[in-house]
Design a protein around this motif. Structure first.
Motif, mmCIF file in Angstrom:
data_model
loop_
_atom_site.group_PDB
_atom_site.id
_atom_site.type_symbol
_atom_site.label_atom_id
_atom_site.label_comp_id
_atom_site.label_asym_id
_atom_site.label_seq_id
_atom_site.Cartn_x
_atom_site.Cartn_y
_atom_site.Cartn_z
ATOM 1 N N PHE A 33 -1.478 0.465 -4.878
ATOM 2 C CA PHE A 33 -1.186 0.423 -3.447
ATOM 3 C C PHE A 33 -0.463 -0.860 -3.032
ATOM 4 C CE2 PHE A 33 -2.603 -1.129 0.758
ATOM 5 C CZ PHE A 33 -1.936 -0.205 1.546
ATOM 6 N N MET A 34 -1.013 -2.008 -3.399
ATOM 7 C CA MET A 34 -0.453 -3.275 -2.908
ATOM 8 C C MET A 34 0.961 -3.534 -3.436
ATOM 9 S SD MET A 34 -1.808 -5.040 -0.625
ATOM 10 C CE MET A 34 -1.288 -6.446 0.336
ATOM 11 N N PRO A 35 1.215 -3.357 -4.770
ATOM 12 C CA PRO A 35 2.604 -3.529 -5.255
ATOM 13 C C PRO A 35 3.583 -2.597 -4.544
ATOM 14 C CG PRO A 35 1.081 -3.433 -7.095
ATOM 15 C CD PRO A 35 0.286 -3.091 -5.878
ATOM 16 N N LEU A 36 3.134 -1.360 -4.288
ATOM 17 C CA LEU A 36 3.982 -0.382 -3.596
ATOM 18 C C LEU A 36 4.261 -0.837 -2.170
ATOM 19 C CD1 LEU A 36 5.208 2.416 -4.281
ATOM 20 C CD2 LEU A 36 3.170 3.447 -3.280
ATOM 21 N N ARG A 40 8.017 -1.814 -0.709
ATOM 22 C CA ARG A 40 8.606 -1.132 0.441
ATOM 23 C C ARG A 40 8.908 -2.125 1.566
ATOM 24 N NH1 ARG A 40 7.476 4.427 -0.087
ATOM 25 N NH2 ARG A 40 8.004 4.818 -2.267
ATOM 26 N N GLU A 41 8.043 -3.141 1.692
ATOM 27 C CA GLU A 41 8.253 -4.150 2.730
ATOM 28 C C GLU A 41 9.527 -4.943 2.446
ATOM 29 O OE1 GLU A 41 5.226 -6.793 5.412
ATOM 30 O OE2 GLU A 41 4.856 -6.684 3.254
ATOM 31 N N GLU A 42 9.740 -5.306 1.181
ATOM 32 C CA GLU A 42 10.954 -6.041 0.791
ATOM 33 C C GLU A 42 12.197 -5.200 1.015
ATOM 34 O OE1 GLU A 42 10.491 -7.334 -3.227
ATOM 35 O OE2 GLU A 42 8.831 -8.700 -2.751
ATOM 36 N N GLU A 43 12.084 -3.886 0.778
ATOM 37 C CA GLU A 43 13.235 -2.994 0.943
ATOM 38 C C GLU A 43 13.473 -2.646 2.417
ATOM 39 O OE1 GLU A 43 12.095 0.320 -1.434
ATOM 40 O OE2 GLU A 43 12.557 -0.666 -3.353
ATOM 41 N N GLY A 44 12.535 -3.040 3.278
ATOM 42 C CA GLY A 44 12.665 -2.736 4.710
ATOM 43 C C GLY A 44 12.420 -1.288 5.055
ATOM 44 N N VAL A 45 11.660 -0.585 4.194
ATOM 45 C CA VAL A 45 11.380 0.840 4.452
ATOM 46 C C VAL A 45 9.871 1.093 4.448
ATOM 47 C CG1 VAL A 45 13.566 1.764 3.622
ATOM 48 C CG2 VAL A 45 11.729 1.327 1.975
ATOM 49 N N LEU A 46 9.108 0.122 4.940
ATOM 50 C CA LEU A 46 7.655 0.252 4.958
ATOM 51 C C LEU A 46 7.231 1.385 5.880
ATOM 52 C CD1 LEU A 46 5.076 -1.014 3.856
ATOM 53 C CD2 LEU A 46 5.026 -2.496 5.849
ATOM 54 N N ALA A 47 6.296 2.213 5.415
ATOM 55 C CA ALA A 47 5.824 3.365 6.181
ATOM 56 C C ALA A 47 4.296 3.411 6.120
ATOM 57 C CB ALA A 47 6.414 4.653 5.610
ATOM 58 N N PRO A 48 3.672 4.079 7.096
ATOM 59 C CA PRO A 48 2.202 4.166 7.073
ATOM 60 C C PRO A 48 1.660 5.096 5.989
ATOM 61 C CG PRO A 48 3.086 5.397 8.932
ATOM 62 C CD PRO A 48 4.239 4.674 8.319
ATOM 63 N N LEU A 49 2.554 5.830 5.340
ATOM 64 C CA LEU A 49 2.143 6.696 4.233
ATOM 65 C C LEU A 49 2.972 6.350 3.000
ATOM 66 C CD1 LEU A 49 1.358 10.478 4.431
ATOM 67 C CD2 LEU A 49 2.613 9.559 2.499
ATOM 68 N N LEU A 50 2.291 5.995 1.919
ATOM 69 C CA LEU A 50 2.957 5.651 0.665
ATOM 70 C C LEU A 50 2.479 6.593 -0.423
ATOM 71 C CD1 LEU A 50 2.427 1.772 0.855
ATOM 72 C CD2 LEU A 50 4.475 3.024 1.531
ATOM 73 N N SER A 51 3.341 6.906 -1.376
ATOM 74 C CA SER A 51 2.969 7.833 -2.446
ATOM 75 C C SER A 51 3.246 7.209 -3.804
ATOM 76 C CB SER A 51 3.752 9.148 -2.320
ATOM 77 O OG SER A 51 3.438 9.777 -1.101
#
Length: 423
Positions: A33-36, A40-51
């Motif tokens: 979870f945390m690496p993902l 996503r935060e670095e890529e600027g595409v952070l979302a409330p749902l990660l897979s």
């Protein structure tokens, strides 16, 4: 279907608590979870749902904690997020502040609560008042022989205990509206909305059924009444006690209430609101060494109403010093750490107009570019008044013992995010 497992992680992503409800998601999956999240935060595409692979992480952040639910299914995401926020609400009721320390200090209680909040992926008892009847801060000191789970948990009405008795049966209804307003420098309204809530304080014996009637425009249309004094409510959200099917059919708000305080419903109206307190501001600079700010405040609500606890926050240059104030009413004080003058008026009747003058020295050399001035902020509360015109038309209280009960209604309008730009 809700979550397979729920995790509480610290700010670095280390699991503090884990509860696997179905056993179909390996506990080691939370390591991804945390690496993902960081990727996503670095890529600027952070979302409330990660897979990650077949596992979906639905997460929220509260204080210095991450609450994460995992599932392999195409779960009802809104249900999962409602559950996570409800979990935060329950923990906050128990521990006052929900943070890493309160989790570490209350492991046993947290696990007990997680067991009661959800079972095999389905939310169960999520009302903190009911949970507190049988999960206490001193869980290991519960009396032996006492039924561990009260009947409330298995009732159809899980939010209210049976056998409640009061000598005097009363219901207090508070209709509270917050006005969000943003006005630009030329006086035109950029943002205008009303956010309202109806809060109840219930002191009723037995298992009463309540029916609340409002001047709801849709109801008036259904019954052929005049729409002149009706209100069109948007984004209506109800407490779980309200019978939604009944509301959908005939707009009747029918419910068996929890005992004590709770929010029955909330609503929003996107409507053009006339600024209740209008602010004009003039700034004069004299030879780059001093500045004078004149602020005029006018109550633009009906004369028989009074705004209480008015606070007008006027931004001043960051290098200002030697403040001097003159007010036609109330008092002014300089708050240098926030670069504002706060003008406080205890009582502000509608239709009245007041002035405040502030003088400051400007010791530093004038800057090449003027600082962008933040907007003037206003706080206030007006009792016995609503901006939308919403009204409680009736409150019927039906209980099999047939007692008489008194409903009391109070209306309050207050400032929400209320700002007026001056430049």
């Amino acid at each position: 279907m809700s979550a397979s497992a729920v995790f509480i992680l610290d700010v670095k992503g280390k699991p503090l608590i884990s509860r696997n409800y179905k056993g179909d998601v390996a506990m080691s999956e939370i390591e991804h979870f945390m690496p993902l999240l960081m990727q996503r935060e670095e890529e600027g595409v952070l979302a409330p749902l990660l897979s990650h692979g077949r596992v979906h992480f639905l997460w929220i952040k509260h204080s210095n904690l991450y609450l994460v639910a995992t599932t392999l299914k195409n779960a009802n995401a809104s249900l999962v997020y409602s559950f996570l926020y409800k979990t935060v609400e329950v923990f906050s009721e128990y521990f006052k502040e929900l943070e890493e320390e309160s989790i570490r200090d209350n492991f046993v209680i947290v696990y007990e609560l997680l067991d009661e909040l959800m079972d095999f992926g389905f939310p169960q008892t999520t009302d903190s008042k009911i949970l507190q009847e049988y999960i206490t801060q001193q869980g290991n000191k519960l009396e032996t022989g006492k039924s561990r789970v009260p009947p409330t948990v298995t009732n159809a009405v899980s939010w209210r205990s049976e056998g409640i008795k009061y000598k005097k049966n009363e219901v207090f209804i508070d209709v509270i509206e917050s006005v969000n307003l943003l006005v630009n420098a030329n006086g035109s309204v950029l943002l205008s909305e009303i956010v309202g809530s109806i809060k109840l304080k219930v002191f009723l014996s037995g298992m009463p059924e309540l029916r609340l009637g409002l001047n709801d425009r849709v109801l008036f249309e259904l019954t052929g009444r005049s729409k002149n004094k009706s209100v069109e409510l948007e984004d209506v959200k109800f407490h779980q006690c309200v019978r939604l099917s009944r509301f959908d059919n005939d707009r009747t708000i029918s419910f068996i209430p929890p005992d004590g305080d709770f929010e029955l419903m909330s609503y929003r109206l996107s409507t053009q609101v006339k600024p209740l307190i209008w602010i004009e501001s003039v700034i004069e600079k004299f030879s780059h060494s001093r500045v004078e700010i004149m602020v005029k405040a006018k109550g633009q609500f009906k004369k028989q109403s009074v705004a209480n606890g008015v606070e007008i926050s006027v931004p001043v240059p960051s290098d200002a010093d030697s403040p001097r104030f003159k007010t036609s009413v109330g008092s002014a004080k300089y708050v240098p750490e926030k670069n504002v003058v706060i003008w406080s008026i205890k009582s502000f009747p509608g239709g009245k107009e007041y002035l405040m003058r502030a003088h400051f020295g400007l010791p530093s050399v004038e800057k090449e570019e003027e600082e962008g001035r933040p907007p003037i902020g206003v706080k206030f509360e007006i009792p016995y008044f609503t901006v939308s015109g919403i009204q409680v038309r009736y409150m019927k209280i039906i209980e099999k013992s047939g007692y008489q009960a008194l409903p009391w209604v109070r209306y309050i309008t207050q400032s929400g995010d209320y700002q007026l730009r001056t430049s």
